[in-house]
Enzyme design. Sequence first.
Site, short mmCIF file in Angstrom:
data_model
loop_
_atom_site.label_atom_id
_atom_site.label_comp_id
_atom_site.label_asym_id
_atom_site.label_seq_id
_atom_site.Cartn_x
_atom_site.Cartn_y
_atom_site.Cartn_z
N ASP A 474 0.88 -1.17 0.11
CA ASP A 474 -0.02 0.06 -0.06
C ASP A 474 0.87 1.04 0.07
OD1 ASP A 474 -2.49 -1.28 -0.06
OD2 ASP A 474 -2.23 -1.63 2.27
N ASP A 776 -5.07 -3.37 4.95
CA ASP A 776 -5.40 -2.70 6.24
C ASP A 776 -6.80 -2.72 6.14
OD1 ASP A 776 -6.07 -0.67 4.32
OD2 ASP A 776 -4.45 0.72 5.18
N ASP A 780 -9.35 -6.06 2.22
CA ASP A 780 -8.08 -6.44 1.61
C ASP A 780 -8.12 -7.98 2.17
OD1 ASP A 780 -6.98 -4.35 0.52
OD2 ASP A 780 -6.64 -3.33 2.45
#
Length: 1061
Positions: A474, A776, A780
């Site tokens: 990310d 997070d 996901d």
Amino acid sequence: MEKYLRENFSVQPKNPSESALRRWRSAVSVVKNPRRRFRMVANLAQRAEAEHKRRKLQEKIRVALYVQKAALHFINAGNRRDGDGGDGGGKGVGVGGDTGDGHGYTLSKETREAGFEIEPDELASIVRSHDEKCLERYEGVEGVAKVVRVSLQEGVISVDVEHRQNIYGCNRHAEKPPRSFWMFVWDAMQDLTLIILMACSFVSVGVGILTEGWPKGMYDGVGIILSILLVVFVTSISDYKQSLQFKDLDKEKKNVSIQVTRDGRRQKVSIHDLVVGDMVHLSIGDVVPADGLLISGFGLLIDESSLSGESDTVNVDNQKPFLLAGTTVQDGSAKMLVTSVGVRTEWGRLMDTLNEGGDDETPLQVKLNGVATIIGKIGLGFALLTFVVLTGRFLLGKIAHHEITKWSLNDASKLLNFFATAVIIIVVAVPEGLPLAVTLSLAFAMKKLMNDKALVRHLSACETMGSASCICTDKTGTLTTNHMVVDKIWICGQTKAVKSDHSENLLKPLISEQTFDLLLQSIFQNTGSEIVKGLDGKNKIMGTPTESALLEFGLLLGGDSKFYNDKYKIVKVEPFNSTRKKMSVLVSLPGGTNKYRAFCKGASELVVKMCDKVVDTDGKVVLLNEQQRSNITEVINGFASDALRTLCIAFNDIEGSSERGRIPEDKYTLISIVGIKDPVRPGVKEAVKTCLEAGIVVRMVTGDNINTAKAIARECGILTDGIAIEGPDFRNKSQQELEKIIPKIQVMARSLPLDKHKLVTHLREDFNEVVAVTGDGTNDAPALHEADIGLAMGIAGTEVAKENADVIVMDDNFSTIVKVTRWGRSVYINIQKFVQFQLTVNVVALMLNFVSACVSGSAPLSAVQMLWVNMIMDTLGALALATEPPHDGLMKRPPIGKNAKFITRIMWRNIIGQSIYQIMVLLVLKFRGKQILKLDEHDDTTLLLNTVIFNSFVFCQVFNEINSRDMAKINVFEGMISSWVFLIVMGITICSQALIVEYLGAFAQTVPLSRELWFVSVMIGAVSLLVAVLLKCIPVPSSTYVAAATHHDGYEQLPTGPDLA
């Protein structure tokens, strides 16, 4: 060997199949101590039984929930038919009577004296049974709050926590008591070979005393007994320390932080400190920590599949306010009153079955069980052959001297010694410590990683991370600091840089008062965060960094959240999630019941498409034309090119009761565009460079604007000559196009969680990559589960993401992921070092005893000496080599391939070379030592020579242990000073050897050595350092692998720099 290991001892790092687990178990043979060897192996029978128990309990819960719901529907339907003839609930009427609680039962003395007006079991049954009638008798959530003595505004008082725990229980489920040290001692004593040796030693003591008298006759037997006890206690101490490390890690895994309101302020507490009466704040991705009742919330959808097994989500509102522990928040946000904790919840009962059977074993543990099995079979063969040869020579001798019919206690003692020698060979030959060395190394690595802010949830992840060839990371919070501030704002056609010293005068002179008020209202009401007072009395913002940045900006402008929340009532909230990429809120306007205002903020391109009007330079609402859209797009791209995260803020005024409760998706008026600065974390650029040098491709996968993503990726060194793609484009590619484009992708922007999952799947299946992925959010979870290594963020990550991850990155920092990779590689290399060292000892000990037995009829090493050698190569060797810290050179090598040979050609070169040297030297000493060392012929000459052989053999292992620190480099001393465990083990080994030779000769069958003979022994060992140098000059061709042409064996130097990406 490799083919045999691949066919019988190969399992997947994640979710291995039941058949693979059973296959390697059935292939294992020659196990000295199953209790110890399989201590860290999953108990499949126990696990199956626990799974059956869990499913049974789930079914019971599911049926109970559906029966309760059906019954309540039936009762409610009956009540509706009966009309308003009576309340039917018996409100205020009781039969218990004497306490005046009016709820139909008598309170216990403890509850009454504590000041509460409801029993723990009664309170627990309200939520567990979804008992709406009982809840009505207590006058709803407010009434329950009164009987548990808590204010719905202030929450529980901290000093009252222990008092509540005494009455209503702690939020912990039943756990198995930890195993004591003596349990590990008992396990270590279950070794069959040690039991046989113990029996032999007792017989030896008896025979020795009868033949040689007291005390001389008991030395051999007592020496073996003392050696066995030493082995048992050293082994037990090592195993016990490992268990304590795993216990600490397990405790940390279960310690979840929960947001509650206590003492009138919002704060974080441990899930274990949660008590009845606490007010818990829930948001998307949270796991409900206890049973409770909804106080307030918006659009709360709960996934109860963990309890009931049903995948349908349940809508929780004020009519059905029941929340069950262990369920997850799928959507919405809420405040909950805790009504029962720990074992009084269904989840508490279910948790007892979740960890039964243990964790799955790691691929390395399984592979080393295979290696131990192969070597064990060879060792067993040599032991039997040695016994046959020794016994045969003895019998032939008796036949030659015509004494075959004459037997004495001395003869019995000799046969017993032959048997003991054979057993000792098995003790040394079966490398029981190999699989356990993996556990030791992983426990050490996991503890160190905990200090480095990485919590490893699954053992296998630590070793798999060493093979990672790709990291999909990310952007926000991982590559950046996650400390966000509003840097620029576009409003009323003007762009303004934001500086903290501008305060209220920043925007007021530029825009109308109405627009200024509209902006502040959108900031303070369309938020999932909250402004609370800290202990120091200052404002503190609880929530996500993006929300916090906007609220800080609102406070900077002089706004007051309480003013807007009191003036405008919030009707409905649609929280932000990674699929919607926006947050919306509907508020009622004062002065008319049919007037509402919707606010929307989120991804710029998305929100702009929803707008057909804009607030112009004069503060008036005008239609949005194409020229203005083009200008707005330029502003968004300009902000993004400056590496700013852009958000659009818009509103929509609605009239009419038909619109109440529905948040519109179009016809919004654009208020402003906000550019939020989130700087790149210090050290990230260097960490990315380290990954590239290590042959690991780093890909950024983010939901942000593509220009923002590209700017940050360039700054981090991720985007070089590859491509950046948007999620929608990626989704529309065909399989053939994906195969061409995926290797070049370095940045994916505006992606959905499903895009991340798709990318991970293609990388693993089509390109045979070992993929680590960060996540997070709740959405996901599939990608984290699919990846070889799922890395959840500890700060920004939801509980659902953490539950599906293998490693939790506690500080959300990309540099920490690199540390996990270093330790993963270190674990693999350390185990290879230990295997090389142990196999060398195995080969030398076997050949030395076997050849000596065949030629001379006796083994040069006694039982006590062999047990000491076994401890050096097993427990002490594992401690020294399997716990070495990682060095920088590990990240200069390519990742270890999926199908890499564990015992490489380089290892075989070193093992064979060192074994030949040691066997030759020790056999020369055995058969020509007296002449070479010029030992005088007397009674103790043979014992003296055997002591020199024993001492030389031990020092060969000491120096070979140093050689094993690096299997390829000549300089094996680099970093040795920083490896304090290695130095301590070396010190203990050398000091213990001196003690055995000089002072414990009666037990160990040694005699003190002169300085010259000590020097000779040490020099024979030290020559192995020179042998290692010569061996490392011999070139070895690269190992080959199955279906993994792109992977290497971990020893060739890689080209460095960003070209790798």
